[in-house]
Design an enzyme around this catalytic site. Structure first.
Site, PDB file in Angstrom:
ATOM      1  N   GLU A  56     -15.655  -6.360   0.212  1.00  0.00           N
ATOM      2  CA  GLU A  56     -14.548  -6.843   1.056  1.00  0.00           C
ATOM      3  C   GLU A  56     -14.912  -6.868   2.523  1.00  0.00           C
ATOM      4  O   GLU A  56     -14.097  -6.545   3.388  1.00  0.00           O
ATOM      5  CB  GLU A  56     -13.243  -6.062   0.814  1.00  0.00           C
ATOM      6  CG  GLU A  56     -12.415  -6.648  -0.302  1.00  0.00           C
ATOM      7  CD  GLU A  56     -10.919  -6.297  -0.225  1.00  0.00           C
ATOM      8  OE1 GLU A  56     -10.343  -6.265   0.882  1.00  0.00           O
ATOM      9  OE2 GLU A  56     -10.349  -6.085  -1.291  1.00  0.00           O
ATOM     10  N   TYR A  93     -10.819 -18.368   1.509  1.00  0.00           N
ATOM     11  CA  TYR A  93     -10.937 -16.910   1.471  1.00  0.00           C
ATOM     12  C   TYR A  93     -12.361 -16.528   1.074  1.00  0.00           C
ATOM     13  O   TYR A  93     -12.842 -16.906   0.001  1.00  0.00           O
ATOM     14  CB  TYR A  93      -9.939 -16.318   0.484  1.00  0.00           C
ATOM     15  CG  TYR A  93     -10.009 -14.810   0.413  1.00  0.00           C
ATOM     16  CD1 TYR A  93      -9.341 -14.024   1.341  1.00  0.00           C
ATOM     17  CD2 TYR A  93     -10.772 -14.176  -0.562  1.00  0.00           C
ATOM     18  CE1 TYR A  93      -9.420 -12.642   1.295  1.00  0.00           C
ATOM     19  CE2 TYR A  93     -10.855 -12.801  -0.623  1.00  0.00           C
ATOM     20  CZ  TYR A  93     -10.185 -12.038   0.302  1.00  0.00           C
ATOM     21  OH  TYR A  93     -10.281 -10.672   0.255  1.00  0.00           O
ATOM     22  N   GLU A  95     -15.584 -13.347   1.158  1.00  0.00           N
ATOM     23  CA  GLU A  95     -16.025 -11.967   1.341  1.00  0.00           C
ATOM     24  C   GLU A  95     -17.540 -11.912   1.211  1.00  0.00           C
ATOM     25  O   GLU A  95     -18.172 -12.841   0.696  1.00  0.00           O
ATOM     26  CB  GLU A  95     -15.419 -11.034   0.280  1.00  0.00           C
ATOM     27  CG  GLU A  95     -13.923 -10.908   0.298  1.00  0.00           C
ATOM     28  CD  GLU A  95     -13.422  -9.995  -0.822  1.00  0.00           C
ATOM     29  OE1 GLU A  95     -14.265  -9.338  -1.475  1.00  0.00           O
ATOM     30  OE2 GLU A  95     -12.208  -9.962  -1.053  1.00  0.00           O
ATOM     31  N   HIS A 150     -16.797  -7.637  -7.412  1.00  0.00           N
ATOM     32  CA  HIS A 150     -15.419  -7.434  -6.982  1.00  0.00           C
ATOM     33  C   HIS A 150     -14.600  -8.539  -7.628  1.00  0.00           C
ATOM     34  O   HIS A 150     -14.699  -9.710  -7.256  1.00  0.00           O
ATOM     35  CB  HIS A 150     -15.309  -7.501  -5.463  1.00  0.00           C
ATOM     36  CG  HIS A 150     -13.913  -7.320  -4.967  1.00  0.00           C
ATOM     37  ND1 HIS A 150     -13.476  -7.796  -3.742  1.00  0.00           N
ATOM     38  CD2 HIS A 150     -12.824  -6.703  -5.531  1.00  0.00           C
ATOM     39  CE1 HIS A 150     -12.210  -7.491  -3.580  1.00  0.00           C
ATOM     40  NE2 HIS A 150     -11.789  -6.828  -4.649  1.00  0.00           N
ATOM     41  N   ASP A 184     -15.645  -2.852  -7.522  1.00  0.00           N
ATOM     42  CA  ASP A 184     -14.205  -2.841  -7.779  1.00  0.00           C
ATOM     43  C   ASP A 184     -13.924  -3.862  -8.877  1.00  0.00           C
ATOM     44  O   ASP A 184     -13.728  -5.042  -8.607  1.00  0.00           O
ATOM     45  CB  ASP A 184     -13.445  -3.186  -6.493  1.00  0.00           C
ATOM     46  CG  ASP A 184     -11.938  -3.308  -6.719  1.00  0.00           C
ATOM     47  OD1 ASP A 184     -11.471  -2.945  -7.815  1.00  0.00           O
ATOM     48  OD2 ASP A 184     -11.246  -3.767  -5.790  1.00  0.00           O
ATOM     49  N   ASP A 229     -12.373   1.135  -9.932  1.00  0.00           N
ATOM     50  CA  ASP A 229     -13.785   1.099  -9.532  1.00  0.00           C
ATOM     51  C   ASP A 229     -14.645   1.778 -10.594  1.00  0.00           C
ATOM     52  O   ASP A 229     -14.338   2.893 -11.024  1.00  0.00           O
ATOM     53  CB  ASP A 229     -13.953   1.788  -8.184  1.00  0.00           C
ATOM     54  CG  ASP A 229     -13.086   1.141  -7.116  1.00  0.00           C
ATOM     55  OD1 ASP A 229     -13.604   0.299  -6.377  1.00  0.00           O
ATOM     56  OD2 ASP A 229     -11.882   1.476  -7.041  1.00  0.00           O
ATOM     57  N   HIS A 269      -9.003   2.293  -1.710  1.00  0.00           N
ATOM     58  CA  HIS A 269      -9.893   2.730  -2.782  1.00  0.00           C
ATOM     59  C   HIS A 269     -10.716   3.928  -2.311  1.00  0.00           C
ATOM     60  O   HIS A 269     -11.106   3.991  -1.136  1.00  0.00           O
ATOM     61  CB  HIS A 269     -10.890   1.631  -3.169  1.00  0.00           C
ATOM     62  CG  HIS A 269     -10.280   0.454  -3.846  1.00  0.00           C
ATOM     63  ND1 HIS A 269     -10.428   0.196  -5.185  1.00  0.00           N
ATOM     64  CD2 HIS A 269      -9.520  -0.557  -3.353  1.00  0.00           C
ATOM     65  CE1 HIS A 269      -9.792  -0.922  -5.494  1.00  0.00           C
ATOM     66  NE2 HIS A 269      -9.232  -1.399  -4.394  1.00  0.00           N
TER      67      HIS A 269
END
Length: 294
Positions: A56, A93, A95, A150, A184, A229, A269
């Site tokens: 992230e 979006y 990451e 993720h 994750d 996770d 997390h």
């Protein structure tokens, strides 16, 4: 005081093995970069680990990882390097995955951005794994591949299952037999119901060993109890190299005496971690990880 307490932690963990960690740092971008009270905790968390996977990372300027490396190296007794993926995601979006590691202990043999172009199953993954092959001369398992993930929560079942295809693809490219899948996965609560596990190949094939079980809470909020996770292993040599009982979460809220609100400002997390043995011991105890498939 915080630095002194962590020095003791470094001393203790160094005697046992190479610590490999994974942390969804939750929307790590400019807002967190400019808040020293948050950044300092992130650096403290990272400096506990010899290899740290961060997820992230939201940065369209390519400044975040170099900035974080500078902060980490100014804090740590041992210097770090890093490798990072391109910005990944659908539409606007995006990451990044990044691995921060100690070159004194490990080196990067190769990196590979999985293309997610499998015929008939294209674009199955929201953020395709950025795969890294590490060489680790001081551990029992001298090399290992880390495949990070993720997932998008609503697509967790499909994406975790897709890791099996990523694994097959990487095995065709590289000769390693030692694999660590971590990240994750959103692998619990409403996103992966108990009845859906039978549809996930990484779970129902016995050569894969899950170290973080379905009862472990990896979330910060007291109101949730979800094993999002995970750490999964494949490869007998790697499995037998695990320090017994070293797979766990790192509860930074408790370790640093934070309120829930303070901890949530860092992330929702907790990091997960595991250690590889640096000296050859009897592997009898380590073999019990074969029984940790949940």
């Amino acid at each position: 005081m915080l630095r002194a307490s962590l020095f003791l932690l470094f001393f203790l963990h160094a005697a046992f093995g190479l610590k490999i960690c994974s942390f969804n740092v939750r929307s790590f971008g400019e807002a967190k970069r400019t808040r020293p009270e948050i950044l300092d905790i992130i650096v403290e968390i990272m400096s506990r680990c010899d290899v740290m996977l961060l997820m992230e990372i939201k940065d369209n300027s390519n400044r975040m990882c170099p900035f974080l490396l500078e902060k980490l190296n100014s804090h740590s007794r041992e210097k770090y390097s890093y490798v990072a993926s391109e910005r990944l995601g659908r539409k606007s979006y995006k990451e990044q995955y990044a691995f921060f590691y100690k070159p004194k202990l490990v080196s990067v043999k190769q990196t590979y951005q999985y293309p997610d172009l499998q015929p008939g199953d294209e674009d199955a993954l929201s953020r395709e794994p950025f795969v890294v092959w590490f060489y680790s001369p001081k551990t029992v398992a001298k090399e290992f591949v880390i495949i990070p993930l993720h997932t998008t929560p609503e697509m967790a079942v499909r994406e975790i299952d897709e890791l099996y295809d990523v694994y097959l693809n990487v095995r065709q490219r590289w000769t390693s037999e030692n694999f660590i899948f971590m990240g994750d996965f959103n692998a619990g609560c409403g996103y992966v119901a108990r009845k859906r596990w039978k549809n996930i190949r990484l779970r129902n094939q016995t050569e894969f060993v899950w170290l973080i079980d379905d009862k472990t809470d990896t979330t910060v909020k007291a109101s949730t109890h979800c094993p999002y996770d995970r750490i999964v292993l494949r490869g007998d040599k790697l499995i037998n190299a695990i320090v017994p009982n070293s797979a766990r979460i790192f509860n930074f809220q408790s370790a640093f005496s934070m309120t829930e609100a303070q901890a949530l400002a860092v992330s929702d997390h907790f990091p997960v971690e595991v250690q590889l043995r640096t000296a050859r011991r009897s592997s009898t105890r380590a073999r019990r990880y074969r029984h940790l498939v949940v």
